[in-house]
Design a protein around this motif. Structure first.
Motif: not given
Length: 340
Positions: A190, A193-196, A198, A204, A233-234, A245
């Motif tokens: 990644y 950071a990415l939130p759940a 996304s 990304d 999930h994040g 993921d």
């Protein structure tokens, strides 16, 4: 002459008496740090007389401390003739042995030195149930590894660690070192950071040519494989893009109307269809051709289009399939009655 000699003798005696009275008494060191394995008299008392210092006994282990109470201090001072100011049975001196910490990085490097077959490429060494170790700061070889074993297939390794300077405590002088070694590999990580929830795009993620961290499940290596998928999930920057993921973002749901397209050199056909299952971008699903009542398999292009590739073989739909498809459509819109 006799009188002059007597006066000189008295004067000399006065000088001696004065020097005794005004000599500097020792002072207690309430806390001191030693670097060797031996406690000396000067570790307890400052301002000793020249030549008065001497070893007293073994010191604590590296990083540990011992306390010397007032009664013992009085006994030591009396035995070695230390003129100690403010003597008290309530006094206390703490002696700490200096140390350095052998942490995970130290032992990981030691494991690598003992496994030349790892080569010079990047690897990660994860230690299990590890506890830092205290050793003397000036010890050039504080520990030795023995019986190093490594299973290249699973990555598991084990070794026995021995102290270079044994303390006499068998529970502290050796222990088992275990963990997993991961060789470097090329994969997607990644970019930030990415939130759940996304939906992932090419911006990304990025390729890490030598990722050496632990990979608990299938990891992706190509951006095309994950484009349009959703993070469950994040996630944090730099972590690998794992199958666990993500899930495919559903663009077309079962029962949705869709345009079926077929393209070949000199040919471009379209038909009206209805999806028989959910599908995400790039995913192959089955769809019913409403005009011919044939079921074809195509790739989801977007929320309203399915692309059928050359060589795809349609199969007839049975009556049950058609009824399952049209029943909810009749409830949703009378315009769909034309599909019966």
């Amino acid at each position: 002459m006799r009188r002059r000699g007597v006066i000189a003798g008295i004067f000399a005696a006065g000088l001696i008496a004065t020097s005794v009275v005004h000599s500097q008494a020792a002072t207690l060191r309430n806390a001191s740090v030693i670097t060797s394995g031996t406690v000396r008299l000067s570790d307890l008392f400052a301002d000793l007389e020249p030549g008065q210092d001497r070893p007293l006994g073994p010191g604590p282990a590296p990083g540990a401390s011992i306390q010397v109470g007032g009664a013992q201090l009085l006994a030591i001072a009396d035995e070695y003739g230390v003129d100690w100011l403010d003597q008290s049975p309530n006094a206390m001196a703490t002696i700490t042995r200096a140390s350095r910490v052998l942490d995970q990085a130290y032992f990981a490097d030691l494991v690598r030195q003992n496994l030349p077959e790892l080569g010079n490429g990047p690897v990660s060494i994860d230690l299990r149930d590890f506890h830092p170790m205290m050793v003397a700061p000036d010890d050039p070889k504080p520990v030795v590894l023995s019986d190093v074993k490594w299973d290249q297939r699973s990555g598991w390794f084990s070794a026995t660690v021995y102290r270079g300077q044994p303390s006499g405590d068998i529970t502290q002088d050796s222990f088992m070192l275990t963990g997993v070694i991961h060789a470097a590999r090329r994969l997607l990580v990644y970019a930030h950071a990415l939130p759940a929830g996304s939906v992932i795009s090419a911006s990304d993620v990025q390729i890490d040519e030598s990722y050496a961290g632990h990979i608990p499940s299938r990891a992706f290596t190509e951006e095309a494989d994950i484009d349009g998928m959703t993070v469950t999930h994040g996630v944090v920057a730099g972590s690998p893009v794992l199958d666990q993921d993500l899930h495919r973002t559903v663009l077309m749901h079962k029962g949705d109307p869709a345009m079926i397209t077929f393209a070949a050199p000199g040919v471009h056909l379209t038909a009206t269809g209805r999806a028989l299952e959910d599908g995400g971008a790039g995913q192959y699903i089955r769809i019913l051709n409403v005009s011919s009542s044939m079921i074809v398999t195509g790739r989801v292009v977007n929320a309203s289009e399915i692309e059928v590739e050359a060589g795809s073989n349609p199969v007839p739909s049975d009556g049950n399939t058609l009824r399952r498809l049209t029943a909810p459509a009749r409830n949703a819109s009378r315009a769909d009655l034309s599909l019966r």
